[in-house]
Design an enzyme around this catalytic site. Structure first.
Site, PDB file in Angstrom:
ATOM      1  CD  GLU A  81     -21.725  -1.443  33.592  1.00 56.91           C
ATOM      2  OE1 GLU A  81     -21.203  -2.429  34.130  1.00 56.91           O
ATOM      3  OE2 GLU A  81     -22.920  -1.381  33.273  1.00 56.91           O
ATOM      4  CG  ASP A  82     -19.381   0.604  37.624  1.00 57.99           C
ATOM      5  OD1 ASP A  82     -20.276   0.805  36.780  1.00 57.99           O
ATOM      6  OD2 ASP A  82     -19.385  -0.346  38.430  1.00 57.99           O
TER       7      ASP A  82
END
Ligand code: MN
Length: 726
Positions: A81-82
């Protein structure tokens, strides 16, 4: 909350080795390096390196004694996600299992729980689906949320509140459902801190202020309890701790008190070797200190849905204060702390990461068959988690929680009573379904209504929720009252017509009011309804509203006018009082009794009764097939009144005999000799020189009938005797 030492790769490895000494830790180290590389340069809101977060999450997962894949997922959970890392990369480096777990957690993380109702529904659906797919996804997510809550102070206040509320609404209940007590408690306390800081800090202050006193007190009570138990040869670990703030807060809310009144901020725990000692300890405690009534709970005999077991009690302690005590075994303690996770452990001697599910799953195994396949295991976990409820959605995306097995009708009543009452069907996920269709979690339901629809008794068999049942019952009761009222008016009008009266004339003259008072009723409706249900005889009303002589004169006069009707009224009244005397109906006095023509019960037969609309109670034999077709909701307990039984009933018996002259006469004599009247007799012969005689006899009860049948059976030439039911 005490600051915890920050987690490290070594810490994680050591924790894993403590429960799984043969663990191959290469994958953990590799994942740590992978995550560190991916998150390089990123910072958390606190200003610390980002890597602290996944490391903490992995540490928590190791503390939950989860498998290597789960801990690795903890380390990798934010990479996709990051960072620039991709799922493909993770699958290549760590395998499909871990890639799927990371994907599951990533998808869960993208859920925000606070936007529109529609979003919320979608979110919840995803949550359920993720959970259903692999329970480890939720465990990783819980560990993630725990760390986020622990570091929530670094976020802006409005964000704190949103996240805390979401945690309280969704994650704490899930932790509870999974039986992970410590995560649930810690999450709740953290939520309290951000949602009700005033309460939280007052409690914290109070607890801190009295810290030394409290510790001294705990020590003293633990010693006393330990000594007492030792006197009875019970080896126990006794400990005391300040109660969790959130449970104190809930107690304050529940009892509507300020915390000054809550002196029992401490709970004690006794851990013993086995269940026998749990109860033995309880006995010792209750013998030593006076128990507070109503506070004892036996969660050993009846465990909570999440598997929690303990004995709970509150006693008046050594210095007159209330103390709460939990008693449990070591095993129960582990389960109380770890829940599902406590049942996941490594099988010794196996190199793989096979999980062995211990007692909790053994309990599941009792319900289901042998679960060797991990997918089946997860499926079972899923069923157990959501066995009690289904979550469904309105077309606007609002979530409705219904009991397992719920139907569109339950859903319609959950929307609004009027929607329920007018429901004719529903569209589930766009497809028309019948009312009895069973809803599944995740279904979207659109109710179809019709203004002409109204609830029926059958609906009670269809619905599952208590709300729907109550609403349907209310409507049916009203319908029955309305119907009884109609019948009542009709009955009364007919009964007074021979006297030249009508209901409205009786109303105007005030005679009806007199009858109401004379019958100890309160309102005219009550009287009419009692007539309609057959609880009241029209004759009883006539006696009160018409003078005796007028009644006698009119009976004569009316005879000419409408003889058959009057005869019917009075004959029916006589029969009613006879049958009324023959049967006692549980909880119902003075009710109209009828006998089912299908089975024609006889005193002595075992019987059941059914309330019939406007016609009192119908009696069937317990084995009558027609009775079994009746709505069981209407069933009432009935029994024969043997002492008051004066009436005779017609019973048909069939006698098969050889076709010999004089046999019919012999049979008739035999029946009469038993003191039984013959109402009719019929005989025919068969081609094979046999005779079939059918008698209608008037008997009082089963004993008398048996007397007749056995007397007949004893006669020479008689082949068989049987009671005939039409
Ligand atoms: Mn995270």
């Amino acid at each position: 909350m005490a600051k915890r030492p920050s987690a490290s790769l070594d810490g994680i490895c050591n924790t894993i080795l403590s429960y799984y000494p043969e663990a191959k830790l290469d994958l953990i180290r590799k994942a740590h390096a992978f995550a560190e590389e991916a998150h390089r340069g990123q910072l958390r809101s606190s200003g610390e390196p980002y890597m602290i977060h996944p490391t903490e999450v992995a540490q928590t997962l190791a503390e939950l004694r989860l498998d290597i894949s789960s801990v690795v997922t903890g380390l990798l959970h934010d990479t996709v996600e990051d960072t620039h890392a991709t799922l493909e990369q993770i699958e290549k480096e760590f395998g499909k299992d871990i890639a799927e777990l990371v994907d599951g957690v990533t998808k869960l993380s993208q859920i925000t729980f606070k936007t529109s109702e529609e979003k919320q529904a979608e979110n919840f659906r995803k949550m359920i689906l993720a959970m259903a797919k692999d329970i480890r996804v939720i465990l990783v997510k819980l560990a993630d949320r725990l760390n986020n809550m622990r570091t929530l102070e670094h976020l802006a206040p409005h964000k704190q509140k949103i996240i805390a509320q979401e945690t309280l609404d969704i994650y704490a209940p899930i932790a509870n459902r999974l039986g992970i007590g410590w995560i649930k408690l810690e999450l709740e306390d953290l939520c309290l801190r951000y949602l009700h800081p005033d309460v939280y800090y007052k409690l914290a202050q109070k607890v801190t202020k009295t810290k030394r006193e409290r510790e001294k007190y705990i020590e003293v009570v633990c010693d006393i309890l330990g000594e007492k138990l030792k006197e009875y040869d019970i080896q126990a670990q006794v400990s005391g701790r300040a109660k969790h703030f959130f449970s104190v807060f809930k107690k304050m809310e529940r009892r509507k008190v300020d915390f000054e009144q809550i002196f029992d901020l401490i709970a004690f725990r006794i851990v013993v070797d086995n269940i026998t000692e749990c109860y033995k300890s309880l006995g010792v405690i209750h013998a030593t200190y006076k128990p507070v009534p109503g506070r004892f709970k036996d969660y050993i005999a009846i465990p909570k849905a999440n598997g929690y077991q303990s004995l709970h009690t509150t006693v008046i302690g050594p210095s007159g204060e209330r103390i709460e005590i939990q008693i449990r075994t070591q095993e129960m303690h582990q389960i109380a702390e770890g829940g599902i996770a406590a049942h996941w452990k490594y099988k010794e001697g196996k190199s793989g990461q096979s999980r062995e599910n211990v007692e909790w799953v053994n309990r599941l195994l009792e319900w289901h068959k042998d679960l060797s396949d991990p997918n089946e295991f997860l499926e079972t976990v899923k069923i157990d988690l959501f066995a009690e409820d289904v979550f469904v959605f309105t077309p606007k995306g609002e979530v409705k929680q219904l009991p397992h097995g719920a139907t569109p009708l339950d859903f319609a009543y959950a929307i609004h009573t009027d929607v329920g009452n007018k429901c004719v069907g529903a569209k589930v996920n766009g497809k028309i379904v019948p009312l009895r269709h069973r809803l599944k979690s995740g279904d979207t339901i659109e109710v179809v209504t019709s203004p002409s629809q109204s609830p029926s008794k059958d609906w009670l068999k269809i619905v599952r929720s208590s709300r729907a049942k109550a609403k349907i019952r209310a409507v049916i009761k009203q319908q029955e009252r309305d119907r009884a009222k109609e019948i009542g008016v009709e009955v009364l009008d007919k009964a007074v017509r021979p006297f030249g009266l009508t209901l409205s004339k009786l109303e105007k003259s005030g005679d009806l009011q007199r009858a109401i008072q004379g019958l100890s009723l309160r309102t005219q409706d009550e009287l009419i309804i009692a007539l309609g249900y057959g609880r009241l005889d029209p004759e009883q009303v006539i006696e009160l509203v018409i003078p005796k002589e007028a009644r006698e004169n009119k009976v004569e006069a009316a005879k000419a006018e409408d003889e058959s009707f009057l005869k019917k009224v009075f004959n029916a009244a006589r029969k009613r009082s006879e049958s009324r005397n023959a049967i006692t109906v549980a909880n119902l006095d003075d009710v109209l009794i009828r006998f089912g023509r299908c089975c024609n019960p006889l005193p002595g037969d075992s019987i059941i009764g059914f309330i019939t609309r406007g016609r009192g109670v119908t009696i069937h034999t317990a084995t009558c097939t027609k009775a079994l077709d009746n709505d069981q909701e209407r069933r009432v307990d009935v029994r024969w009144n043997t002492d008051k039984n004066t009436f005779k009933r017609h019973v048909r018996i069939r006698v098969l005999s050889l076709d010999e002259p004089g046999l019919l006469a012999l049979m008739s004599q035999t029946i009469s000799a038993c003191g039984v009247n013959i109402a009719s007799a019929n005989i025919r012969t068969t081609k094979d020189r046999k005779a079939i005689a059918v008698f209608d006899v008037e008997v009082g009860d089963l004993t008398q009938l048996h007397k007749v049948t056995s007397a007949l059976e004893g006669k020479k030439g008689v082949l068989s005797v049987e009671r005939v039911r039409s």
